[in-house]
Design an enzyme around this catalytic site. Sequence first.
Site, short mmCIF file in Angstrom:
data_model
loop_
_atom_site.label_atom_id
_atom_site.label_comp_id
_atom_site.label_asym_id
_atom_site.label_seq_id
_atom_site.Cartn_x
_atom_site.Cartn_y
_atom_site.Cartn_z
N HIS A 30 3.70 6.92 -6.74
CA HIS A 30 3.35 7.64 -7.70
C HIS A 30 3.68 8.98 -7.08
O HIS A 30 3.71 9.58 -8.46
CB HIS A 30 1.26 7.61 -6.73
CG HIS A 30 0.61 8.39 -7.17
ND1 HIS A 30 -0.58 9.25 -6.92
CD2 HIS A 30 0.49 9.17 -8.45
CE1 HIS A 30 -1.42 9.19 -7.52
NE2 HIS A 30 -0.39 9.93 -8.70
N HIS A 56 0.56 -1.08 0.07
CA HIS A 56 -0.38 0.21 -0.37
C HIS A 56 0.65 1.18 0.27
O HIS A 56 0.11 2.95 -0.74
CB HIS A 56 -1.02 -0.08 1.13
CG HIS A 56 -1.73 1.46 1.00
ND1 HIS A 56 -3.42 0.91 1.04
CD2 HIS A 56 -1.54 2.43 1.19
CE1 HIS A 56 -3.68 2.47 1.39
NE2 HIS A 56 -2.46 3.14 2.22
N GLU A 57 1.83 1.14 0.75
CA GLU A 57 2.47 2.45 1.01
C GLU A 57 3.04 2.62 0.09
O GLU A 57 3.60 3.52 -0.54
CB GLU A 57 3.78 2.17 2.39
CG GLU A 57 2.54 2.62 3.98
CD GLU A 57 1.43 3.97 3.45
OE1 GLU A 57 1.31 4.75 2.75
OE2 GLU A 57 0.13 3.59 4.36
N HIS A 97 1.62 4.91 -2.37
CA HIS A 97 2.43 6.01 -2.76
C HIS A 97 3.18 5.96 -2.81
O HIS A 97 3.42 7.21 -3.26
CB HIS A 97 1.57 6.12 -1.04
CG HIS A 97 0.06 5.96 -0.60
ND1 HIS A 97 -0.80 6.78 -1.54
CD2 HIS A 97 -0.36 5.85 0.54
CE1 HIS A 97 -2.20 6.21 -1.09
NE2 HIS A 97 -2.06 6.03 0.45
#
Length: 608
Positions: free
Chosen positions: A398, A391-392, A395
């Site tokens: 991105h 998940h991180e 980020h």
Amino acid sequence: MKSAHLPTRREIPDRYKWRLEDIYPGDDAVERDFQQTLELAARVESYQGKLGTSARVLLEAFQLQEQLDMLNEKIYTYARMRRDEDNTNPVYQALSDRAESLNARVQAAVSFFVPEILALPGQTLKKFLQEEPGLALYRFMLEELVRQKPHTLSASEEQIMARAQEVTQAAANIFRMINNADFTFDPVKDERGREVELTHGRYLQFMESRDRRVRRDAFTSLYRTYRRFQNTLAATLGASVKKDVFYARVRKYPSALEAALFADNIPVQVYDNLIRTVRGNLEPFYRYMRLRKKLLGIDELHMYDIYTPVVKDVEWTIPYPEAVEMVREGLAPLGKDYVETMTGGIGAGWVDVYENKGKTSGAYSWGPYGTHPYVLLNYQDNLNNVFTLAHEMGHAMHSYYSFKSQPYVYAHYKIFTAEVASTVNESLLMQYLLQTVKEREKKIYLLNHYLEQFRGTVYRQTMFAEFEKIIHEQVEAGEALTPELLCTIYHQLNVDYYGPEVVVDRDIDMEWARIPHFYTAFYVYKYATGFSAATALTRRISSEGSGAVERYIDFLSRGGSDYPLQLLNSAGVDMTSPRPVQECLDVFARLVGELESMALGVPGACEL
């Protein structure tokens, strides 16, 4: 890394720490930039009253503001991340406080920009754009400023608002210090009867324990502490909500909700559609709770029973290096460049891995423009933390693509789209594991975990979103947020969302007191909308291959160069419609059926 007591920061091996030296080699360099930032702030202020003089002057002011913002961001991020390493460290408590003050100074220095630009006639801005090619870069930003005109104050009023920021952040800062630095919880005896310190980072691990006594004791210990401070915590949250309402009213928004959504140009119906659609699909969730109760073999399903895996025979310990390899393999569909950049970053100091005394709880991705992204974890050796890593890193990647492709003015994407990137990673990882794991019990375990993602990210975050909406409406109506009122509202929402199969223990009424996201108003709904959009994108990546991957990487690379809904539309998802949320919940309902079939011994495929 698990032990009876938390290690100190010094006891964590360097290979498991992020390398903040890539931002600043030492604190002396920070001090030099503090002074340069103050000088730049003064230079920016010298343009006050002059932005309409000529196109060239306007361009110079924009460029100088960018330099100031970049330097301020670098200092602020570094200071906060240093403090997050150990909130009890007085050196970085002080540096963080100074960075907060500097940020307020910077915001005050640039506060004249928006009202002064908005005071210019539309024809003047159009003429400037024609005269000065360098202003073309700022066209979308200028269009966004014009959109904000009805909610922008005079220059002097904007300066007051900017200077007030340091004060209005007090509630969030007080909560953070109480929660991360001051709270201690009664120790819990683990499965072997060994007394172990209960911490934020270990709480979920206790909740996943197969020993019901351990789960109940951890649950009781945690909320006993929060209840002891319920009056302070209610006052702190109430002050934060009043801050939201204050800003909304001063800026002439109809409500705090509309004020929060305005920044992303999100219509209120997106928020309301989410709550309405989820509430209209609670029966599959009740069905999942009934199945959980049956598989656990218990007479009553309590709130401390909803995190533990339903498969009794699976002991799945996943050390961090193995987690990194799992994530690398799972994200292979995103292409060689994505995977090699991500794994290279993990090995080069992007990630702070393990919990230590005083470290900020939870996980996040952050980092200033001009350096690589960073990820804070509090890694425990379980499947949930593998997905947190994925998940991180979503980020982080991105940010990597956005920073690489966009100029500073458009490099920072909105949170609304950020949660899409993180959840695509989780969905791809889940798909990979369900396809490659051979053991039936582990597949059931994975399927249960995936359903838990739906529970935690769609159902639970939507419940949080509804709670936020209710408490802001209470304050807007002149009501006080007492502990009793907060607990009553929160209890009823748990009853509504979890349904008749779950005993809603009174301890859970205090959960509102430990959710840090409530101090960033109307943030959590983006997890649910992001999960819904990510479900659609993941299916396209899996079914269409390289074409869908190229569109997705382009989406990541566009950063904040357009409004979130437009960026998602270009990637093929229309979030103004309830359809993506409904499709997501349809997948959930189907997966509940798959779990029922597999767990009860009936053959069935896990179709994602």
